[in-house]
Design an enzyme around this catalytic site. Structure first.
Site, PDB file in Angstrom:
ATOM      1  CG  ASP A 110      -1.986   1.210   1.210  1.00 21.89           C
ATOM      2  OD1 ASP A 110      -2.231   1.683   0.156  1.00 21.89           O
ATOM      3  OD2 ASP A 110      -2.160   1.698   2.332  1.00 21.89           O
ATOM      4  CG  ASP A 146      -1.865   7.295   1.558  1.00 16.90           C
ATOM      5  OD1 ASP A 146      -1.125   8.146   1.234  1.00 16.90           O
ATOM      6  OD2 ASP A 146      -2.669   7.138   0.732  1.00 16.90           O
ATOM      7  CG  ASP A 187      -2.282   2.015   6.758  1.00 17.14           C
ATOM      8  OD1 ASP A 187      -2.434   1.852   5.443  1.00 17.14           O
ATOM      9  OD2 ASP A 187      -3.152   2.674   7.442  1.00 17.14           O
TER      10      ASP A 187
END
Length: 607
Positions: free
Chosen positions: A160, A162, A445
C-alpha cells in the site's frame, strides 16, 4: 538477576508458600535465596557458620498448618547464604513496608494478619525479583510474527502507499481536523461555537468503536466487552454504571449484528486506520459542544455529517495538496523506504503497488523518497484501486494512464512494467500476473481494506504496519510499567489463591486488594493513553483491534524499515503463547498460572 532466574525463584517460592511440593528440578540444585527467614540449626560464632546448616521457615496456605507438606524436607540454606536485612515497619501495601512474617509453627493471631503477611511476602518477592531494566529487551524495530513466515519462499512483495511506503507526521492530523471542522460549520451549517474546539493530539487511539446512535466512543476487547472506564460521550468519560444501563445491564456489545465484518455499522463503527484519528476527535468535540451547551441534536446526523466532512478533505484533494506542497514537513523516514526497495530489487524480488491514492500524489511522494526512477522498482503499479472493493469485486476493469495521467481506452491484456494502471480488481490481477498464494507478501496499514480479504480468500501472506508499536514499546520498556504490571499479576494470583477465605475480616482485606487492583489497572492504562490505554490490550484481554491484527496479518511491525534488520532468507516464528490450561511462558503470566502448573521451573523461559 535475569528474568529467567526471577521467574523461576518466584514460582518455586509461591509453590512453597501454597503448601505444595516443590516442582521437580532437572538441573543442578540451586539455593533458594527467597526464604522469608533463616535461622541456624545450632548456635555458634560467625567463624563456625561455614560448617553449620541453616533452615528456612515458610507459611502454608492455611493459618495453623504446623508442618511442611508431607514428603517435603524443610529448605536448608547453604553456607555463605546472606540473610536479608531488617526493613522499616510500615502500613500494609506501602512499598518497602516490613512484611508480617510467620515463620514459626504457631498459627497467626487472626485471618487479617495472615492475609496481609501473604500480601507483603508476595510484594517483597516482586520488588526483589525485578532487576532494573528487566524489560529493555523489547525493540520497536522488531518484526513480530502471528504465523510462521519464511522469507526465502516469498518472491513477490506488494505495498500500500499511505502509512506503508509513506509515513506521515502528526501535523497532517491537525490539518485534516481543522479543515473538516470548517466544512462542518460552513457547508453543514453547524454552530460557530464548534470552531473553539482545537485538535487534541493523543485524545483518541486507533481501533476504537463508536456507537452511532448513542454518540459514544469506546474501547472493546476481543470478546466484544467494553473496557470499563473507556467510554466517552464528547470529551467526558461516562460512568460505568450508566454504561451498563445503556447496554441492558451488561458491558457486552453484539458487534456481529451491530457492526459487521468490516466494522462499518449500521449501529457501531470501528475506526481502523490512522486517518480516522482526526475524525474521532472531531466527533468527540462536536458531541461535547452540544452536550455542554444543552442543545438537542441527533447523534446519527452528527456522525454522518462528520464522516462526510472528513471525506471531503480527501475527495477535494486538500490533503494531497498539503503534502505535495511541503513533502519534508509531512513525509517521514523516506530514506528508509528507499533502502527497503533497493534491497528487495537487488536480490531479485518482484514488487508491486496497489493504492487508493491518485497517481499525481503517489508520484510526487515516491519521487521525494526514492527518486525520479521510482517506477523502475515496481513491476506493476495500480492507483485509485478502490480497496477493499478491489479485492472482493470482479466488475471494474483495469485502465491504463498515459504519461500525463489521462485515461486510455485500450483493453488491458497484460500488466506491464513501467505503466500505470487505475481501478481494476484482484481477480484480473491474479489472472494476468499469476502471482498467487504464499509466495506473495503484501504490506498495508488497514487491517480490513488492505489485509483481511487477501489472507482469508486468496492465501497471500500479509504484513501489518502499526506505527503505534514504537511508542507502546517504549512504555512497555519502562521500569514503572514492568513493576506495576508484575505486581498487578502477582496480586491477582494471590487473590485467586486465597479466595477460599470468606470470613468477614477476609472479605474486608479482599475488598482492599480489589481496590488496589483497580488502581493498578488504571495506572498501567494511563501510561499508554489516559483515556483509552493501549491499542493492544484492555485490562487483561486483547483488544478487538489486537484480535483482528492477529487474525489478518502473518507478521506486523512499526514501519517498513524493520525489514532492513532481517536477511531475505529469515524465517519468522511465532511465540507459542500458552492457552489457559497450558504452562505459562512469559513474565506477565507467571504469577497467575504457576500455582496450577507443575514443572514450572523447566517452563519459565523468559523473553
Amino acid at each position: 538477576m535475569s528474568l529467567k532466574t526471577a521467574g523461576t525463584a518466584l514460582t518455586r517460592t509461591l509453590w512453597t508458600r501454597g503448601g505444595h511440593s516443590t516442582p521437580p528440578v532437572v538441573r543442578a540444585h540451586r539455593v533458594n535465596r527467597l526464604s522469608t527467614a533463616c535461622r541456624e540449626s545450632g548456635g555458634g560464632r560467625q567463624g563456625r557458620e561455614s560448617t553449620k546448616e541453616q533452615s528456612c521457615g515458610s507459611c502454608s496456605d492455611r493459618p495453623g498448618d504446623d508442618a511442611p507438606s508431607s514428603g517435603e524436607p524443610p529448605h536448608r540454606c547453604q553456607p555463605g547464604d546472606k540473610k536479608r536485612g531488617k526493613e522499616p515497619a510500615g502500613a500494609p501495601g506501602v512499598t518497602g513496608a516490613r512484611r508480617r512474617l510467620f515463620t514459626s509453627t504457631k498459627a497467626p493471631v487472626d485471618q487479617r494478619s495472615y492475609l496481609w503477611s501473604r500480601y507483603n511476602d508476595t510484594k517483597r518477592l516482586v520488588h526483589d525479583l525485578i532487576p532494573p531494566g528487566a524489560c529493555n529487551t523489547l525493540n520497536s524495530n522488531t518484526i513480530y510474527a502471528n504465523n510462521e513466515v519464511n522469507l526465502a519462499e516469498v518472491d513477490i512483495y506488494g505495498f500500500d502507499y499511505d502509512y506503508t511506503l509513506a509515513l506521515y507526521s502528526d501535523a497532517l492530523n491537525t490539518m485534516i481536523y481543522n479543515t473538516a471542522r470548517t466544512f462542518l460549520i460552513e457547508h453543514y451549517k453547524y454552530p460557530e461555537g464548534i470552531s473553539k474546539y482545537d485538535y487534541i493530539p493523543n485524545f483518541t487511539a486507533r481501533g476504537l468503536h463508536y456507537d452511532i446512535q448513542k454518540g459514544l466512543l469506546m474501547k472493546i476487547d476481543a470478546f466484544h466487552y467494553i473496557e470499563p472506564g473507556t467510554v466517552y460521550r464528547g470529551l467526558s468519560p461516562v460512568p460505568d454504571e450508566e454504561v451498563t444501563e445503556l447496554y441492558g445491564g451488561t458491558f457486552h456489545v453484539p458487534l456481529q449484528q451491530d457492526s459487521g465484518f468490516y466494522g462499518k455499522g449500521p449501529k457501531v463503527k470501528q475506526f481502523m486506520d490512522i486517518f480516522s484519528i482526526p475524525e474521532m476527535t472531531l466527533l468527540a468535540a462536536a458531541n461535547d459542544f452540544f452536550i455542554t451547551n444543552d442543545i438537542e441534536y441527533d447523534p446519527v446526523h452528527l456522525f454522518k455529517d462528520v464522516s462526510e466532512a472528513i471525506g471531503m478533505v480527501h475527495l477535494k484533494g486538500y490533503m494531497y495538496k498539503w503534502v505535495m506542497e511541503d513533502l519534508d514537513k509531512f513525509i517521514l523516514r523516506g530514506e528508509e523506504t528507499d533502502a527497503v526497495l533497493h534491497r528487495l530489487v537487488s536480490q531479485g524480488k518482484k514488487l508491486f503497488l496497489i493504492t487508493n491514492s491518485p497517481f499525481s500524489f503517489v508520484d510526487k511522494g515516491m519521487t521525494h523518497m526514492v527518486g525520479k526512477n521510482w517506477r523502475d522498482f515496481f513491476d506493476v503499479v495500480i492507483v485509485q484501486a478502490d480497496k477493499p472493493h478491489f479485492f472482493t469485486d470482479c466488475i471494474k476493469p483495469f485502465r491504463r494512464l498515459d504519461g500525463n495521467g489521462d485515461l486510455r481506452w485500450e483493453k488491458i491484456n497484460s500488466l506491464d512494467k513501467g505503466q500505470i494502471y487505475k481501478q481494476g480488481n484482484l481477480f484480473d490481477f491474479l489472472r494476468l500476473t499469476g502471482w498467487r498464494g504464499s509466495k506473495v507478501l503484501y504490506f498495508g496499514d488497514h487491517l480490513y481494506s488492505d489485509l483481511a480479504d487477501l489472507m482469508l480468500r486468496h492465501g497471500w501472506r500479509t504484513a501489518a504496519i502499526v506505527p503505534e508499536l514504537e511508542q507502546e514499546t517504549k512504555v512497555a520498556c519502562t521500569n514503572r510499567y514492568a513493576l506495576n504490571l508484575t505486581w498487578l499479576q502477582a496480586l491477582t494470583g494471590l487473590m485467586e489463591r486465597l479466595q477460599t477465605h470468606r470470613d468477614s475480616e477476609s472479605k474486608q482485606v479482599f475488598q482492599e486488594w480489589q481496590n488496589e487492583r483497580e488502581e493498578l489497572r488504571v495506572m498501567t492504562k494511563n501510561l499508554f493513553n489516559p483515556q483509552f490505554g493501549s491499542i493492544f490490550r484492555t485490562c487483561h484481554n486483547p483488544t478487538y483491534f489486537s484480535r483482528r491484527l492477529c487474525r489478518f496479518s502473518d507478521v506486523y511491525m512499526a514501519s517498513l524499515s524493520c525489514l532492513l534488520n532481517y536477511d531475505l532468507n529469515y524465517t519468522f516464528y511465532p511465540r507459542r503463547t500458552p492457552l489457559q490450561h497450558e504452562a505459562p511462558l512469559w513474565m506477565d503470566q507467571l504469577c497467575t498460572g504457576c500455582m496450577k502448573t507443575p514443572y514450572m521451573e523447566e517452563m519459565s523461559h523468559i523473553r
